[in-house]
Design a protein around this motif. Structure first.
Motif, mmCIF file in Angstrom:
data_model
loop_
_atom_site.group_PDB
_atom_site.id
_atom_site.type_symbol
_atom_site.label_atom_id
_atom_site.label_comp_id
_atom_site.label_asym_id
_atom_site.label_seq_id
_atom_site.Cartn_x
_atom_site.Cartn_y
_atom_site.Cartn_z
ATOM 1 N N ARG A 1 1.842 8.069 -6.297
ATOM 2 C CA ARG A 1 0.433 8.247 -6.983
ATOM 3 C C ARG A 1 1.206 9.620 -7.760
ATOM 4 N N LEU B 1 -6.353 9.062 3.504
ATOM 5 C CA LEU B 1 -6.113 9.084 2.072
ATOM 6 C C LEU B 1 -5.895 6.954 1.467
ATOM 7 N N SER B 2 -5.635 6.643 2.374
ATOM 8 C CA SER B 2 -6.101 4.975 2.349
ATOM 9 C C SER B 2 -6.858 4.038 2.850
ATOM 10 N N LEU C 1 0.921 4.709 -3.013
ATOM 11 C CA LEU C 1 0.964 6.080 -2.149
ATOM 12 C C LEU C 1 1.968 6.511 -2.527
ATOM 13 N N GLU D 1 0.728 -1.318 0.691
ATOM 14 C CA GLU D 1 -0.035 0.161 0.071
ATOM 15 C C GLU D 1 1.067 0.773 0.075
ATOM 16 N N HIS E 1 -10.294 8.513 -5.512
ATOM 17 C CA HIS E 1 -9.957 7.697 -4.774
ATOM 18 C C HIS E 1 -10.316 5.470 -5.758
ATOM 19 N N VAL F 1 -2.320 9.504 6.058
ATOM 20 C CA VAL F 1 -2.764 9.235 5.471
ATOM 21 C C VAL F 1 -3.694 8.143 6.023
#
Length: 315
Positions: A87, A114-115, A84, A80, A315, A111
């Motif tokens: 990106r 974001l995840s 990130l 993951e 997303h 984060v």
């Protein structure tokens, strides 16, 4: 997720006396003042920490637990993390902090917004439960980030107390917060591990220098304000020493919000990365800053129940 342009504060001002003045124009008579709050406040609460672990945290201001996560969990988090960092829509964004002399990302903030994978980790009872026992009540994530220190190029960070920054620039009133750092790569003495001064959490070191406007734009790359003076650092280190917990990926380092810590540059070819979550007690939510004209941006300091997402990110 909706976009919020300003962090909501529970109240605009702090009605009690500020017990931790800092960012001062002139030195105080003493190098520091005693901590006013207890360190471990939730011994009565059920949770994953036992009495011996809480005693160690109380004494040292930190606790290292090897093998907190299994290798499959670590592998999934590293996958993951790679996604990130790759990106393009995160490049040149305020929440993506680069090295002082390059465009390599050293920190990715917020984060857990974001995840989804890191959001699940932040809410994991194994993690949040430990935080709750230490601070003595329900918690929320004040700040989250991924720290990435690339091999050979990752720079160090000056000695500091996180609480000093959160108090001065975010408006965190008191010491009811704990940081949880999960090691995502093997951590050894040559790739810039976190160094801590045991016992330093029991005093608050006053720092000199008024906070400049938009200080976060510089401090996240290289901290100059909110750094303890050398006299205080020398005295604390001579009394308590320095420790740098190391170990395989998957370890957990819990440390008190006021524990002095810093890191050296990464002199090895091995990158060092970690997932970092700050758990603050809900009744200790931030108010107006105690040592700055304005609060820092949302991505650095979240409020309880806040929902945050940057504009222009899909997303």
């Amino acid at each position: 997720m909706s976009v919020q342009t300003a962090s909501p504060r529970q109240q605009d001002t702090w009605t009690k006396q500020d017990r931790y003045p800092t960012r001062l124009r002139r030195p105080q008579e003493a190098l520091w003042r005693e901590r006013q709050e207890a360190v471990v406040k939730g011994r009565h609460l059920e949770g994953p920490l036992d009495g011996t672990q809480m005693d160690a945290f109380e004494r040292d201001g930190f606790l290292f637990e090897p093998n907190f996560l299994g290798q499959n969990e670590v592998a999934a988090l590293n996958d993951e993390l790679a996604l990130l960092l790759a990106r393009d829509d995160f490049r040149d964004r305020d929440f993506a902090i680069t090295e002082p002399d390059s465009q390599e990302i050293r920190s990715l903030f917020a984060v857990h917004f974001l995840s989804q994978r890191f959001a699940q980790l932040a809410a994991d009872p194994r993690l949040a439960g430990r935080a709750r026992q230490i601070v003595g009540g329900d918690v929320y994530v004040h700040q989250s980030r991924i720290n990435y220190k690339p091999g050979f190029h990752g720079k160090g960070f000056n000695w500091h107390s996180d609480f000093e920054t959160w108090h001065a620039e975010d408006g965190m009133p008191e010491m009811h917060a704990v940081s949880a750092s999960i090691v995502l790569t093997d951590n050894h003495h040559f790739n810039g591990p976190l160094m801590l001064v045991p016992g330093s959490h029991k005093v608050f070191v006053h720092c000199l220098g008024e906070t400049p406007d938009d200080n976060h734009k510089r401090s996240l790359k290289q901290q100059e304000f909110g750094v303890p003076g050398q006299e205080a650092l020398r005295a604390l280190i001579e009394s308590n020493g320095i420790q740098a917990p190391t170990g395989a990926a998957g370890g957990l380092l819990l440390f008190d919000c006021n524990t002095l810590h810093g890191s050296n540059a990464n002199m090895s070819p091995d990158p060092r990365s970690n997932a970092f979550f700050v758990f603050n007690r809900r009744d200790n939510a931030c108010v107006r800053p105690f040592g700055a004209k304005q609060s820092r941006p949302d991505f650095l300091a979240h409020a309880p129940d806040e929902v945050w997402t940057p504009q222009g990110v899909t997303h």
